[in-house]
Design a protein around this motif. Structure first.
Motif, PDB file in Angstrom:
ATOM      1  N   ARG A 144      42.848  33.844  51.602  1.00  0.00           N
ATOM      2  CA  ARG A 144      41.421  34.077  51.844  1.00  0.00           C
ATOM      3  C   ARG A 144      40.634  32.798  51.570  1.00  0.00           C
ATOM      4  O   ARG A 144      40.815  32.149  50.537  1.00  0.00           O
ATOM      5  N   GLY A 145      39.774  32.429  52.507  1.00  0.00           N
ATOM      6  CA  GLY A 145      39.036  31.180  52.360  1.00  0.00           C
ATOM      7  C   GLY A 145      37.557  31.350  52.616  1.00  0.00           C
ATOM      8  O   GLY A 145      37.076  32.424  53.010  1.00  0.00           O
ATOM      9  N   ALA A 146      36.834  30.269  52.413  1.00  0.00           N
ATOM     10  CA  ALA A 146      35.377  30.263  52.569  1.00  0.00           C
ATOM     11  C   ALA A 146      35.021  30.128  54.040  1.00  0.00           C
ATOM     12  O   ALA A 146      34.604  29.073  54.507  1.00  0.00           O
ATOM     13  N   THR A 147      35.194  31.212  54.791  1.00  0.00           N
ATOM     14  CA  THR A 147      34.858  31.244  56.213  1.00  0.00           C
ATOM     15  C   THR A 147      33.927  32.421  56.479  1.00  0.00           C
ATOM     16  O   THR A 147      33.595  33.192  55.574  1.00  0.00           O
ATOM     17  N   GLY A 148      33.537  32.585  57.741  1.00  0.00           N
ATOM     18  CA  GLY A 148      32.632  33.666  58.103  1.00  0.00           C
ATOM     19  C   GLY A 148      33.215  35.055  57.933  1.00  0.00           C
ATOM     20  O   GLY A 148      32.469  36.045  57.945  1.00  0.00           O
ATOM     21  N   LEU A 149      34.533  35.141  57.752  1.00  0.00           N
ATOM     22  CA  LEU A 149      35.176  36.447  57.579  1.00  0.00           C
ATOM     23  C   LEU A 149      35.376  36.829  56.117  1.00  0.00           C
ATOM     24  O   LEU A 149      35.969  37.872  55.826  1.00  0.00           O
ATOM     25  N   LEU A 150      34.888  36.017  55.202  1.00  0.00           N
ATOM     26  CA  LEU A 150      35.196  36.229  53.782  1.00  0.00           C
ATOM     27  C   LEU A 150      34.779  37.616  53.298  1.00  0.00           C
ATOM     28  O   LEU A 150      35.562  38.310  52.631  1.00  0.00           O
ATOM     29  N   GLU A 151      33.569  38.044  53.631  1.00  0.00           N
ATOM     30  CA  GLU A 151      33.105  39.356  53.154  1.00  0.00           C
ATOM     31  C   GLU A 151      33.872  40.492  53.813  1.00  0.00           C
ATOM     32  O   GLU A 151      34.024  41.562  53.214  1.00  0.00           O
ATOM     33  N   GLY A 179      35.439  42.922  51.226  1.00  0.00           N
ATOM     34  CA  GLY A 179      34.752  44.210  51.222  1.00  0.00           C
ATOM     35  C   GLY A 179      33.542  44.257  50.321  1.00  0.00           C
ATOM     36  O   GLY A 179      32.921  45.316  50.169  1.00  0.00           O
ATOM     37  N   VAL A 180      33.183  43.123  49.728  1.00  0.00           N
ATOM     38  CA  VAL A 180      32.031  43.041  48.823  1.00  0.00           C
ATOM     39  C   VAL A 180      31.230  41.799  49.187  1.00  0.00           C
ATOM     40  O   VAL A 180      31.729  40.887  49.854  1.00  0.00           O
ATOM     41  N   PRO A 181      29.965  41.711  48.728  1.00  0.00           N
ATOM     42  CA  PRO A 181      29.154  40.530  49.039  1.00  0.00           C
ATOM     43  C   PRO A 181      29.789  39.242  48.517  1.00  0.00           C
ATOM     44  O   PRO A 181      30.461  39.227  47.483  1.00  0.00           O
ATOM     45  N   ASP A 182      29.579  38.170  49.268  1.00  0.00           N
ATOM     46  CA  ASP A 182      30.097  36.853  48.895  1.00  0.00           C
ATOM     47  C   ASP A 182      29.170  36.231  47.858  1.00  0.00           C
ATOM     48  O   ASP A 182      28.087  35.745  48.182  1.00  0.00           O
ATOM     49  N   THR A 183      29.579  36.265  46.614  1.00  0.00           N
ATOM     50  CA  THR A 183      28.792  35.676  45.526  1.00  0.00           C
ATOM     51  C   THR A 183      29.659  34.698  44.744  1.00  0.00           C
ATOM     52  O   THR A 183      30.890  34.723  44.843  1.00  0.00           O
ATOM     53  N   ALA A 184      29.014  33.859  43.971  1.00  0.00           N
ATOM     54  CA  ALA A 184      29.749  32.918  43.127  1.00  0.00           C
ATOM     55  C   ALA A 184      30.641  33.675  42.144  1.00  0.00           C
ATOM     56  O   ALA A 184      31.764  33.257  41.852  1.00  0.00           O
ATOM     57  N   GLU A 185      30.153  34.788  41.657  1.00  0.00           N
ATOM     58  CA  GLU A 185      30.924  35.580  40.704  1.00  0.00           C
ATOM     59  C   GLU A 185      32.176  36.173  41.354  1.00  0.00           C
ATOM     60  O   GLU A 185      33.254  36.197  40.753  1.00  0.00           O
ATOM     61  N   PHE A 208      38.079  36.167  42.198  1.00  0.00           N
ATOM     62  CA  PHE A 208      39.260  36.080  43.053  1.00  0.00           C
ATOM     63  C   PHE A 208      40.094  34.851  42.693  1.00  0.00           C
ATOM     64  O   PHE A 208      41.329  34.910  42.699  1.00  0.00           O
ATOM     65  N   ALA A 209      39.436  33.747  42.368  1.00  0.00           N
ATOM     66  CA  ALA A 209      40.158  32.520  42.045  1.00  0.00           C
ATOM     67  C   ALA A 209      41.098  32.711  40.854  1.00  0.00           C
ATOM     68  O   ALA A 209      42.153  32.072  40.778  1.00  0.00           O
ATOM     69  N   LEU A 210      40.744  33.598  39.951  1.00  0.00           N
ATOM     70  CA  LEU A 210      41.593  33.842  38.787  1.00  0.00           C
ATOM     71  C   LEU A 210      42.918  34.498  39.163  1.00  0.00           C
ATOM     72  O   LEU A 210      43.867  34.474  38.373  1.00  0.00           O
ATOM     73  N   SER A 211      42.995  35.075  40.366  1.00  0.00           N
ATOM     74  CA  SER A 211      44.250  35.700  40.806  1.00  0.00           C
ATOM     75  C   SER A 211      45.172  34.706  41.505  1.00  0.00           C
ATOM     76  O   SER A 211      46.280  35.058  41.898  1.00  0.00           O
ATOM     77  N   VAL A 212      44.717  33.475  41.634  1.00  0.00           N
ATOM     78  CA  VAL A 212      45.473  32.433  42.343  1.00  0.00           C
ATOM     79  C   VAL A 212      46.000  31.432  41.320  1.00  0.00           C
ATOM     80  O   VAL A 212      45.225  30.927  40.502  1.00  0.00           O
TER      81      VAL A 212
END
Length: 258
Positions: A192-199, A203-209, A214-218
């Motif tokens: 999953r990357g920072a593209t237009g399909l991210l949300e 399934g949730v809003p694209d926020t810094a939080e 998600f980054a913690l799972s990588v």
């Protein structure tokens, strides 16, 4: 000399996201790129930005409006490559779509049909139209943008993951079938990357939080970036990967390992 100097590539979905980064990366390495997209304004913007960069080694771009689910548009793309640049060396099947993360029983007919048209039928059409040309030349590269979901399907994106599982299987099969004709077929499997399909994927809003969560799972503690995918694409499309075929390469920060 650029790593793709003298090469001509068509990149679908090149008006944004991973495709935009691939188009820029290819041009920077000397390729002449057909920026293919149904989003005309975005595609033309990418072409204009590549022109402003004045990449060395002849790197340049032209736009072609292309619906990847229409045979006639693929025929138009191949014809444009030949008439404009005299050849076609690389097909990057990057265009893709999904639906907003949800239980599989809630996916509508229209959503399912769109995923199949863009993620599955497009691959068939690209092969049907371009492969005979590559066979005639005894050379060519197909590079597909797949997904880690093709290896490990997550709840809420099952049919999307299934479409990428199809792509991964077809990549291997085509590499075996057309390797004797000098044609290489590989796929990149991004996280999953920072593209237009991210949300849509989350399934949730694209926020810094949400990105931080998600980054913690990588294992490498971040999402993929478009340039991560572009760099992998440059390698797989170049002569450096002349003996690499039938590979579905994860570019996922180690996510599939956990």
């Amino acid at each position: 000399m650029g790593r793709l100097e003298g090469k001509v590539a068509i990149v679908t979905g090149a008006g944004s996201g991973f495709g935009e980064a691939i188009a820029h990366g290819f041009a920077a390495e000397g390729a002449r790129v057909l920026v293919a997209d149904i989003a005309v304004a975005n595609g033309q913007r990418v072409v204009n930005e590549i022109a402003k960069k004045q990449y060395p080694g002849g790197g340049s771009a032209v736009f072609v409006e292309l619906n990847v689910a229409q045979r006639g548009d693929w025929e138009k793309g191949l014809a444009l490559a030949q008439s404009t640049f005299g050849q076609l060396d690389i097909v990057v099947n990057n265009a893709g779509t999904t639906y907003k993360k949800k239980p599989s029983v809630e996916v509508s007919d229209a959503e399912f049909d769109r995923v199949i048209a863009v993620n599955v039928k497009s691959i068939y059409l690209s092969v049907s139209v371009v492969m005979p040309y590559f066979v005639g030349r005894k050379a060519g590269v197909f590079l597909n943008t797949s997904s880690v979901a093709g290896e490990r399907v997550r709840p809420g994106q099952v049919f999307y993951g299934g479409s990428k599982g199809f792509l991964n299987t077809v990549t291997k099969g085509l590499s075996a079938e057309y390797g004797p004709d000098g044609i290489r077929v590989n796929s990149i499997c991004p996280l999953r990357g920072a593209t237009g399909l991210l949300e849509m994927f989350s399934g949730v809003p694209d926020t810094a939080e949400e990105r931080a969560r998600f980054a913690l799972s990588v294992p490498l503690r971040r999402m993929s970036e478009p340039n991560d995918i572009a760099k992998a694409a440059i390698y797989l499309a170049s002569d450096e990967a002349a003996f690499v075929s039938g590979v579905n390469l994860p570019v996922d920060g180690g996510r599939l390992a956990v």
